[in-house]
Structure formats: structure tokens, C-alpha cells
Enzyme design. Structure first.
Site, mmCIF file in Angstrom:
data_model
loop_
_atom_site.group_PDB
_atom_site.id
_atom_site.type_symbol
_atom_site.label_atom_id
_atom_site.label_comp_id
_atom_site.label_asym_id
_atom_site.label_seq_id
_atom_site.Cartn_x
_atom_site.Cartn_y
_atom_site.Cartn_z
ATOM 1 N N ARG A 1 -5.929 1.681 -4.856
ATOM 2 C CA ARG A 1 -4.870 1.204 -3.799
ATOM 3 C C ARG A 1 -4.704 -0.493 -3.871
ATOM 4 O O ARG A 1 -5.841 -1.141 -4.113
ATOM 5 C CB ARG A 1 -5.427 1.586 -2.404
ATOM 6 C CG ARG A 1 -6.762 1.026 -1.842
ATOM 7 C CD ARG A 1 -8.038 2.076 -2.234
ATOM 8 N NE ARG A 1 -7.905 3.354 -2.100
ATOM 9 C CZ ARG A 1 -7.898 4.118 -0.953
ATOM 10 N NH1 ARG A 1 -8.494 3.423 0.120
ATOM 11 N NH2 ARG A 1 -7.903 5.414 -1.039
ATOM 12 N N ASP B 1 -10.275 -1.493 6.790
ATOM 13 C CA ASP B 1 -10.960 -0.327 7.532
ATOM 14 C C ASP B 1 -11.666 -1.036 8.780
ATOM 15 O O ASP B 1 -12.429 -2.281 8.583
ATOM 16 C CB ASP B 1 -12.094 0.140 6.682
ATOM 17 C CG ASP B 1 -11.593 1.227 5.650
ATOM 18 O OD1 ASP B 1 -10.514 2.034 5.847
ATOM 19 O OD2 ASP B 1 -12.092 1.363 4.879
ATOM 20 N N ASP C 1 -6.683 -2.030 1.349
ATOM 21 C CA ASP C 1 -7.568 -0.861 2.068
ATOM 22 C C ASP C 1 -8.031 -1.866 3.419
ATOM 23 O O ASP C 1 -9.032 -2.777 2.949
ATOM 24 C CB ASP C 1 -8.447 -0.120 1.400
ATOM 25 C CG ASP C 1 -8.901 1.132 2.160
ATOM 26 O OD1 ASP C 1 -8.124 1.387 3.200
ATOM 27 O OD2 ASP C 1 -9.993 1.471 1.770
ATOM 28 N N ARG D 1 0.851 -1.146 -0.041
ATOM 29 C CA ARG D 1 0.213 -0.131 0.103
ATOM 30 C C ARG D 1 0.701 1.110 -0.118
ATOM 31 O O ARG D 1 1.608 1.310 0.761
ATOM 32 C CB ARG D 1 -0.787 -0.057 1.201
ATOM 33 C CG ARG D 1 -1.669 1.292 1.465
ATOM 34 C CD ARG D 1 -2.923 1.358 0.579
ATOM 35 N NE ARG D 1 -3.484 2.663 0.999
ATOM 36 C CZ ARG D 1 -4.717 2.708 1.800
ATOM 37 N NH1 ARG D 1 -5.248 1.725 2.307
ATOM 38 N NH2 ARG D 1 -5.302 4.096 1.801
HETATM 39 N N1 ROI Z 1 -14.984 2.180 -4.348
HETATM 40 C C1 ROI Z 1 -15.402 0.931 -4.238
HETATM 41 N N2 ROI Z 1 -16.165 0.371 -4.880
HETATM 42 N N3 ROI Z 1 -14.771 -0.060 -2.965
HETATM 43 C C2 ROI Z 1 -14.031 0.692 -2.394
HETATM 44 O O1 ROI Z 1 -13.227 -0.326 -1.482
HETATM 45 C C3 ROI Z 1 -13.522 2.023 -2.406
HETATM 46 N N4 ROI Z 1 -12.625 2.421 -1.515
HETATM 47 C C4 ROI Z 1 -12.331 3.644 -1.542
HETATM 48 C C5 ROI Z 1 -13.007 4.768 -2.524
HETATM 49 C C6 ROI Z 1 -11.620 5.282 -3.336
HETATM 50 C C7 ROI Z 1 -13.499 5.641 -2.013
HETATM 51 N N5 ROI Z 1 -13.669 4.184 -3.472
HETATM 52 C C8 ROI Z 1 -14.199 2.708 -3.502
HETATM 53 O O2 ROI Z 1 -11.397 4.115 -0.685
#
Ligand code: ROI
Length: 166
Positions: free
Chosen positions: A99, A104, A102, A90
């Protein structure tokens, strides 16, 4: 390390990737999370594909949600997830850019957390089909602190092209 009360909490983690074989990134992140000390995997959703939310000049995303039992504190969990993000290549670039991985913290028990580095429930959770649908798959009865029942949030969140993989 343990949280202050040393009790076990169920936390929900959102996983997302849109670079370098996203499905593989999600599977390998799941294994890395499950291998952490003080974490036990409870459930893992299907993988879901969706168009990017935010800037459209990036590949489609693959997302999933994982439930874990943990006695890590919220910040300890956050740091552990950031270490896994970094080990998956990342690179923090443009806000809302592509990315490789991610991770969260969506929910941490029924706690509401407002720290400089960490907001729980996750800020975007209520509007994001790619979070709500996989979450519903593994925890249909969930109540989101301050936001209401997951089923009611889903009612107000269009699928918007989200598709379940395999
Ligand atoms: N859009 C989708 N479809 N899935 C994600 O995990 C995701 N993550 C993000 C942003 C760029 C907002 N858009 C995303 O961080």
C-alpha cells in the site's frame, strides 16, 4: 465537528507505506494530518524500516507513529485519515497487500472502542515491532488500555529486523 464532550484527547496514529517512495509518503501524510482542522501535532517518531509482516512478496515498509491532540470523535478522525489515504493513491486490494499509505488509529485517549469500522486499541498493536518501537520513542510511559504497560509489551516483542532510519 467535535466529539460529544468537546474535550481534547491525545490520539496515536500509525503511519505505514511500502510503495511509491515510502519515506516521502510518510512525510507528506504527516503534513496532511497536521493540517487538519481540530488536530494539533504533539510528537512524531523517527522513521523505521522493516520487512513486511504477512505476505513476503512485497517491498519493505517504512513506518512511524504520530501523537496528536484532537477534539474530533474517533469516527471523525478515522474518516479524515481515510480521506488522506485515498488522496495518497491508496487502492484497497488484497488483504495485507502492498500500500502507498496506511493510517491507523492506534490509541484514542484511554478509550476502548469496538465499532464495525474501528477497533481501538488497534488489533495488531501488541505484536508489531514497527508500531511498538516508534510508539515507545515518543511515549515511553504509555499504558495501553486492556493490554498493560508499553514497556512490558516491548519486552515481549523482538525487533525482528526493524531499523531506525536517519
Ligand atoms: N508490515 C510492516 N513491516 N509494516 C506495515 O506497516 C505493515 N502493514 C500491513 C501489513 C501488510 C500487515 N504488513 C506490514 O498492513
Amino acid at each position: 465537528m467535535h466529539n460529544s464532550t468537546s474535550t481534547t484527547v491525545i490520539a496515536y496514529i500509525g503511519l505505514g507505506s511500502n510503495l511509491q517512495n515510502p519515506s516521502e509518503q510518510i512525510h507528506s501524510a504527516r503534513a496532511a494530518i497536521a493540517a487538519l482542522a481540530c488536530i494539533n501535532e504533539q510528537a512524531f517518531s523517527s522513521l523505521y524500516k522493516s520487512a513486511p509482516m504477512g505476505p513476503q512478496d512485497q517491498p519493505d515498509y517504512v513506518n512511524a507513529v504520530m501523537a496528536v491532540a484532537t477534539d474530533l470523535s474517533p469516527i471523525e478522525l478515522l474518516r479524515a485519515l481515510q480521506t488522506i489515504e485515498n488522496s495518497h493513491g491508496r487502492v484497497r486490494g488484497e488483504r495485507w497487500g502492498a500500500r502507498t499509505l496506511d493510517l491507523d488509529i492506534l490509541l484514542y485517549g484511554n478509550q476502548v472502542i469496538a465499532l464495525p469500522d474501528l477497533t481501538v486499541p488497534h488489533a495488531g498493536l501488541t505484536e508489531r515491532a514497527f508500531v511498538l518501537y516508534p510508539l515507545y520513542e515518543i511515549a515511553p510511559q504509555l499504558d495501553i488500555p486492556d493490554k498493560g504497560k508499553l514497556v512490558d509489551l516491548l519486552d515481549n516483542c523482538p525487533l525482528a529486523g526493524l531499523t531506525r532510519l536517519t
